[in-house]
Design a protein around this motif. Sequence first.
Motif, PDB file in Angstrom:
ATOM      1  N   PHE A 150      46.308  40.524  87.849  1.00 51.55           N
ATOM      2  CA  PHE A 150      47.045  41.833  88.144  1.00 51.55           C
ATOM      3  C   PHE A 150      47.055  42.786  87.187  1.00 51.55           C
ATOM      4  O   PHE A 150      46.626  44.109  87.546  1.00 51.55           O
ATOM      5  N   TYR A 152      45.484  45.937  88.774  1.00 49.95           N
ATOM      6  CA  TYR A 152      46.392  46.811  89.265  1.00 49.95           C
ATOM      7  C   TYR A 152      46.557  46.889  90.845  1.00 49.95           C
ATOM      8  O   TYR A 152      46.416  48.138  91.356  1.00 49.95           O
ATOM      9  N   ALA A 154      52.711  48.812  85.366  1.00 52.51           N
ATOM     10  CA  ALA A 154      53.235  49.670  86.614  1.00 52.51           C
ATOM     11  C   ALA A 154      54.162  50.868  86.144  1.00 52.51           C
ATOM     12  O   ALA A 154      53.968  51.916  86.738  1.00 52.51           O
ATOM     13  N   SER A 166      53.879  45.193  94.625  1.00 47.29           N
ATOM     14  CA  SER A 166      52.873  44.276  94.481  1.00 47.29           C
ATOM     15  C   SER A 166      53.611  42.959  93.505  1.00 47.29           C
ATOM     16  O   SER A 166      53.425  41.725  93.847  1.00 47.29           O
ATOM     17  N   LEU A 167      54.027  43.462  92.527  1.00 45.36           N
ATOM     18  CA  LEU A 167      54.536  42.456  91.390  1.00 45.36           C
ATOM     19  C   LEU A 167      55.623  41.401  91.975  1.00 45.36           C
ATOM     20  O   LEU A 167      55.751  40.450  91.852  1.00 45.36           O
ATOM     21  N   SER A 168      56.652  42.182  92.734  1.00 39.63           N
ATOM     22  CA  SER A 168      57.582  41.406  93.189  1.00 39.63           C
ATOM     23  C   SER A 168      57.339  40.529  94.297  1.00 39.63           C
ATOM     24  O   SER A 168      58.142  39.643  94.470  1.00 39.63           O
ATOM     25  N   GLN A 193      53.557  38.796  80.971  1.00 38.24           N
ATOM     26  CA  GLN A 193      54.357  39.406  82.126  1.00 38.24           C
ATOM     27  C   GLN A 193      54.960  40.923  81.914  1.00 38.24           C
ATOM     28  O   GLN A 193      54.880  41.718  82.595  1.00 38.24           O
ATOM     29  N   PHE A 216      58.181  37.332  89.467  1.00 33.22           N
ATOM     30  CA  PHE A 216      58.503  38.872  89.350  1.00 33.22           C
ATOM     31  C   PHE A 216      59.708  39.098  90.808  1.00 33.22           C
ATOM     32  O   PHE A 216      59.935  40.181  91.079  1.00 33.22           O
ATOM     33  N   CYS A 255      52.289  43.382  82.231  1.00 30.29           N
ATOM     34  CA  CYS A 255      52.055  43.606  83.982  1.00 30.29           C
ATOM     35  C   CYS A 255      53.257  44.654  84.090  1.00 30.29           C
ATOM     36  O   CYS A 255      52.933  45.650  85.037  1.00 30.29           O
ATOM     37  N   MET A 256      54.383  44.404  83.846  1.00 29.68           N
ATOM     38  CA  MET A 256      55.419  45.413  84.352  1.00 29.68           C
ATOM     39  C   MET A 256      55.263  46.650  83.588  1.00 29.68           C
ATOM     40  O   MET A 256      55.465  47.804  84.298  1.00 29.68           O
ATOM     41  N   GLU A 290      48.308  36.606  86.751  1.00 29.17           N
ATOM     42  CA  GLU A 290      48.877  37.661  86.024  1.00 29.17           C
ATOM     43  C   GLU A 290      47.849  38.381  85.295  1.00 29.17           C
ATOM     44  O   GLU A 290      48.259  39.674  85.239  1.00 29.17           O
TER      45      GLU A 290
END
Length: 795
Positions: free
Chosen positions: A85, A89, A165, A112-114, A158, A119, A161-162, A82
């Motif tokens: 990421f 990114y 994006a 990418s996260l999904s 987390q 995620f 990370c969201m 995580e």
Amino acid sequence: MNPLQSSSCPPIQAFSVVFQKAVERASPDESLKERVLNLIDSITFSVFQYTTRGLFECDKLTYTAQVTFQILLMNNEINVVELDFLLRYPAQPGVTSPVEFLSNHSWGGIKSLSSMEEFRNLDRDIEGSAKRWKKFVESECPEKEKFPQEWKSKSALQRLCMLRAIRPDRMTYAVRDFVEEKLGSKYVVGRSLDFATSFEESGPATPMFFILSPGVDPLKDVEKQGKKLGYTFNNKNFHNVSLGQGQEVVAEQALDMAAKEGHWVILQNIHLVAKWLSSLEKKLEQHSEGSHEEFRVFISAEPAPSPDGHIIPQGILENSIKITNEPPTGMHANLHKALDNFNQDTLEMCARENEFKSILFALCYFHAVVAERRKFGPQGWNRSYPFNTGDLTISVNVLYNYLEANSKVPYDDLRYLFGEIMYGGHITDDWDRRLCKTYLEEFIKPEMLEGELFLAPGFPLPGNMDYNGYHQYIDDALPAESPYLYGLHPNAEIGFLTQTSEKLFRTVLEMQPRDTNAGEGGGATREEKVKALLDEILEKLTDEFNILELMAKVEERTPYIVVAFQECERMNILTSEIKRSLKELDLGLKGELTMTSDMENLQNALFLDTVPESWTRRAYPSMAGLAGWFADLLSRIKELETWTGDFVLPSVVWLAGFFNPQSFLTAIMQSMARKNEWPLDKMTLQCDVTKRNREDLSSPPREGAYVHGLFMEGARWDMQTGMMMDARLKDLTPAMPVIFIKAIPADKQDTRSVYPCPVYKTRQRGPTYVWTFNLKTKENPSKWVLAGVALLLQI
């Protein structure tokens, strides 16, 4: 990082002092476990304070984030994948966002996260509950809001990370909140340590080192502290030596005496005496033991402009307490600071009081604007200039002399002197010169005496006041800090914040430990990742263009065909270097070749998703990471293959796809010149923005060319009216429709109601300038000049 800092952590000798003091400060406790925790807390915070004190404001958050992530990784509190990421990114390229409130780049990150277990279905949820997500994404401070649905219960990392994006512009604030949540608020309090606290840690062996910023004088702090403790110039126990005029011997004598008597010495601007610095280092070392315990040394120097300009010996840096002092930021502070260069006597010195005061205040505003506009990066200024208070005070002297000598206010002469000579003397870029000139035309004109001039929306030029009245007027009337104060659109701030956060994560990524076998829990090892990427690039790269074969296909070498050949040749040079260097690295990774520093640099670049230096040198300017850059490279090759398949000009040409877009635009002129037998130097390009998109056109025009793939920054193009319009909030670089470009005789061009808009290859602007397109506008073109409007070939 700070150019004077030798490393981001204190060296052993200085560290032991910091460590000892931190141990003394730690709270005692009966329980051994609690005592150890108190010690760790005190030592961590003391080292953190010691280091941040010597960092510039722009680097403090980078260091704080790095410390936080390393502590959490060590305690196994965060997941390596995580964090990877967040820092990298790795957005999926080539996706189209299904929701209007997220850009394609944001959607690439969501996809990418999904694909990660934690995620799963994030993309589906955003599409399914678009209304709730839109409200969240468009809130003013999303980092303070709760995420929709069950996503609100995700861990702090987390959530970062969201957010990375969907709202990259809020990441510096979000990281600050993350640090506060994990380490406590004392790690993010913005206030710098007061000088007295830092002074307590100094000693005969620990000088205090001030890293200078323009317009800030640290001497005041030292004098104030000295006065409190009885050290003053008058008492002859405080010695001030300003270096740079052959004062080295004086400085050495002052140090010898002060060490013996227990005096204070301040050595100013030591960066001006490079050759003497090793003697100073020895002298300080000699006096660090056995000197009077009240002996203190204060040093000041400017930071080096680039890493290779470091001249301060490491020994001096390692043993000193480093302190940065920075000038205030924002229009409010800068306008007060500009006015602080004058006083009531200045305001009263000119016989033509009204004109003098009005123009003086307008000059202060102009000075604050041009200095502070730098923070918006290339959209602010193409290049960064060292405007200083001397420019302002000399301009006011010139103003006084001109008003005393002329019966009418010579507005044109004044603007010329301020814009071309005082401030313009620093400016090296024509577009920046135009910007400077436009500000002066807006701020200094006859209307200023009629009370009708606004320096910014909601901020009229004040009337006749006394000195304190002007300061009061700034406090009362100046609107809150926003890009509007500079004539820029609010999007400029979003762009500036997004780029600041990109830089933050890029730097933290580069600072991660380089353990080649860091595979535990983090997926593949470093070498495996590099090998996989290397294989993928080699597999996708096509063969080089066979130039001889292509030449045999054409009968006449028209200007367009010459451009095609030049592009193929440059593409061959680039792709052959990519293949050569990757094959060499592959052998190195297998152990069949000795790893060289070039191969290691290539390996690091592949791992960090940056374009390797040897490729960049042979490529076109780009600000993309390696993944985006390579996808773009393949598109360029495909475009060239299509064009050289039959050498028929594509119906719509992708202008950004060229190494040298200028050569294609020149070819349009050459073709028309040949056809009509016009002299090339008497021609110009005319740009008509069509109402069509690329898909709507199936054949090229009879003359000239249709081009696509341009973006506008600072404003937008309105298809309905066929004019430039104000940008929409959060839509930073809207795409332009297809543009029809043809050549016409220069004397036939219509320059009324147009904005001469610079076209650049990338957001970096400056050296990537391509051409100037005249675009239709109902508004005064000066509005778009101040808004920094440009066309970009890549975003």
